[in-house]
Write a protein that holds these residues in place. Structure first.
Motif: not given
Length: 175
Positions: A167, A169-175
């Motif tokens: 979660y 890693n997904k948040k940091s990839a979307n930012s």
């Protein structure tokens, strides 16, 4: 008529028998004195005593202490008694190991907490593993389910950490 020496010997025998956890009567005929001494030493090292007793005094002591001998059973022939004070089985194991090498002494019968044991029951009792091994088996069987629970809980925690990490890693990839 009993004399003072026999009375004191009887009292001593009764005291030993009363404090013993296991009592095994054997026929020691055919053993040399040196062999008896060797057996006494090995039994004593295990917290027991191997001693020769007069049949008459032994019969009286057993009756006085409430041991129930079968009616058809009389203590005859030369008799030596194995008394186990600390552990019920360890001195008996030494006796049976000794008897395997020389086929002497022969076991007549025994008592475990005043309960009568036939010769075959005494042999079965001697096959029980030592107390330390029984404790180790108990601990390992009790700890097995605990290890399983810890492993299961650890697996669930690992799953939660993996989900949170994905979660993040997904948040940091979307930012």
């Amino acid at each position: 008529m009993p004399n003072q020496k026999k009375i004191s010997t009887l009292a001593e025998i009764q005291e030993k028998i009363a404090s013993a956890k296991t009592l095994v009567l054997t026929n020691y005929q055919g053993l040399k004195v040196s062999q008896i001494q060797e057996l006494k030493k090995s039994v004593k090292a295990e917290g027991g005593e191997f001693t020769v007793m007069k049949n008459t005094l032994l019969n009286i002591a057993l009756k006085n202490l409430g041991y129930n001998l079968p009616k058809d059973l009389n203590i005859i022939d030369p008799t030596a008694v194995l008394l186990s004070f600390k552990d019920e089985v360890s001195p008996l194991k030494k006796l049976t190991e000794f008897a395997k090498t020389l086929n002497l002494p022969t076991i007549k019968f025994g008592f475990l907490d005043k309960g009568y044991l036939s010769e075959s029951q005494v042999q079965e009792l001697s096959q029980i593993p030592p107390r330390e091994i029984l404790y180790a088996k108990l601990v390992s069987s009790a700890s097995g389910p605990i290890y399983g629970l810890v492993y299961t809980l650890k697996g669930n925690l690992n799953k939660i950490v993996t989900i949170i990490d994905k979660y993040k890693n997904k948040k940091s990839a979307n930012s």
